[in-house]
Scaffold this motif. Structure first.
Motif, short mmCIF file in Angstrom:
data_model
loop_
_atom_site.label_atom_id
_atom_site.label_comp_id
_atom_site.label_asym_id
_atom_site.label_seq_id
_atom_site.Cartn_x
_atom_site.Cartn_y
_atom_site.Cartn_z
N TYR A 212 0.82 -1.21 0.00
CA TYR A 212 0.00 0.00 0.00
C TYR A 212 0.86 1.26 0.00
N ARG A 232 -8.58 1.07 0.00
CA ARG A 232 -8.49 2.22 0.88
C ARG A 232 -9.29 3.40 0.34
N GLN A 233 -9.19 3.63 -0.96
CA GLN A 233 -9.96 4.70 -1.58
C GLN A 233 -11.46 4.45 -1.43
N MET A 235 -12.99 2.78 0.95
CA MET A 235 -13.42 2.95 2.33
C MET A 235 -13.49 4.42 2.74
N ASN A 236 -12.60 5.23 2.19
CA ASN A 236 -12.50 6.62 2.62
C ASN A 236 -13.31 7.58 1.77
N GLU A 237 -13.52 7.24 0.51
CA GLU A 237 -14.15 8.18 -0.40
C GLU A 237 -15.43 7.55 -0.95
N GLY A 238 -16.49 7.68 -0.23
CA GLY A 238 -17.75 7.11 -0.66
C GLY A 238 -18.34 7.79 -1.87
N THR A 240 -16.59 8.59 -4.56
CA THR A 240 -15.85 8.26 -5.77
C THR A 240 -16.68 7.33 -6.62
N TYR A 251 -20.71 1.78 -3.55
CA TYR A 251 -20.01 1.88 -2.27
C TYR A 251 -20.94 1.70 -1.07
N LYS A 256 -18.54 -2.78 0.11
CA LYS A 256 -17.28 -2.66 0.86
C LYS A 256 -16.89 -4.00 1.48
#
Length: 289
Positions: A212, A232-233, A235-238, A240, A251, A256
């Motif tokens: 990573y 990771r993207q 999980m963090n950027e819903g 996107t 998402y 997820k």
């Protein structure tokens, strides 16, 4: 008198130990079970029921959502490429260097061993390593991942100890028969070292599959990102977007969880085939006889 079993241990003690092990197993297994079950649940049930372990309805929509995503499939292929070729590079460099350092007649052996031990305590740092990679024109290339982590010092030391435990008579008989050092290593040393080779192949494969930080540092093109970066993207950027998807499953928690299951699945499939070598390889390489 107290009753003892055949091994001389009290039955009450075994009951307590077994109870602790069962509780520990449930504590570890519970998150995996929750992730797996949630990945099969429809979006509406997740939003209405809240927490649950067994869904009322079962669906594969979340997995179909991911499999139709070019971004997810591309990152999955990148992860496989990095893992396969990266592990090959790791094992070639580590095994060859460990075999050379296991020979007491090697000139400069003490200096090289000290340099290996030194890197376990100190490293070049993120910025100097990045500048070296940049000057070698390896940015945005998988080789930046392969070469910066080609040899793990701990793996090298344990594998070197394993090679030192191989009887010297086997090598001498091979040299008498006319074997070169490379042929001796390939046809005699490696077959005898399969437990250790399989063990560290698994270690390196896990390391490369979970790549990573180095991927974020050296790969600027998102099309080359491995699966962990994509996860990771996600999980963090819903917000996107995924290509060619409907907004119903974009998402969502089920997507997820399905991504987590698919990320962990390859290692879970490979590990049972290498498990029989794992303990033997670590124990034989950790003790110098």
């Amino acid at each position: 008198m107290r009753a003892y079993d055949s091994r001389g241990k009290e039955p009450e003690f075994k009951i307590v130990i077994n109870g602790i092990l069962v509780i520990s197993l449930l504590v570890v297994l519970f998150p995996f079970l929750y992730v797996l079950m949630t990945s099969f649940a429809p979006r509406e049930e997740i939003l209405t029921r809240g927490f649950f372990l067994i869904p009322h309805q079962w669906t594969l929509n979340a997995y179909g959502y991911l499999m139709s995503s070019d971004q997810f499939v591309g990152s999955f292929k990148n992860a496989i490429t990095i893992t396969v070729f990266g592990t090959i590079v790791n094992m070639v460099f580590t095994s060859l260097m460990a075999y050379g350092l296991s020979k007491p007649w090697l000139n400069g052996r003490r200096v090289l061993n000290f340099m290996v031990l030194f890197t376990m305590l100190f490293n070049g740092g993120i910025i100097p390593t990045y500048l070296v990679v940049k000057e070698m024109h390896l940015l945005n290339s998988f080789w930046a991942l392969f070469l910066t982590g080609a040899i793990a010092p701990f793996h090298l030391i344990v594998l070197r100890s394993f090679f030192q435990n191989i009887p010297i008579e086997l090598e001498e008989s091979g040299r008498i028969d006319g074997c070169s050092e490379l042929r001796l290593f390939w046809q005699i040393i490696l077959p005898l070292s399969m437990p250790a080779i399989a063990t560290f192949t698994l270690f390196y494969a896990v390391q490369n599959w979970n790549s990573y930080f180095n991927a974020v540092l050296y790969l600027n093109d998102s099309a080359k990102w491995p699966l962990q970066v994509f996860l990771r993207q996600m999980m963090n950027e819903g917000n996107t977007s995924l290509e060619n998807m409907t907004t119903e499953y974009q998402y969502s928690p089920a997507v997820k969880m399905a991504a987590i299951v698919l990320t962990a699945l390859p290692l879970l499939v490979i590990y049972p085939f290498l498990q029989k070598y794992f303990n033997k390889g670590m124990l034989m390489g950790s003790v110098k006889g």
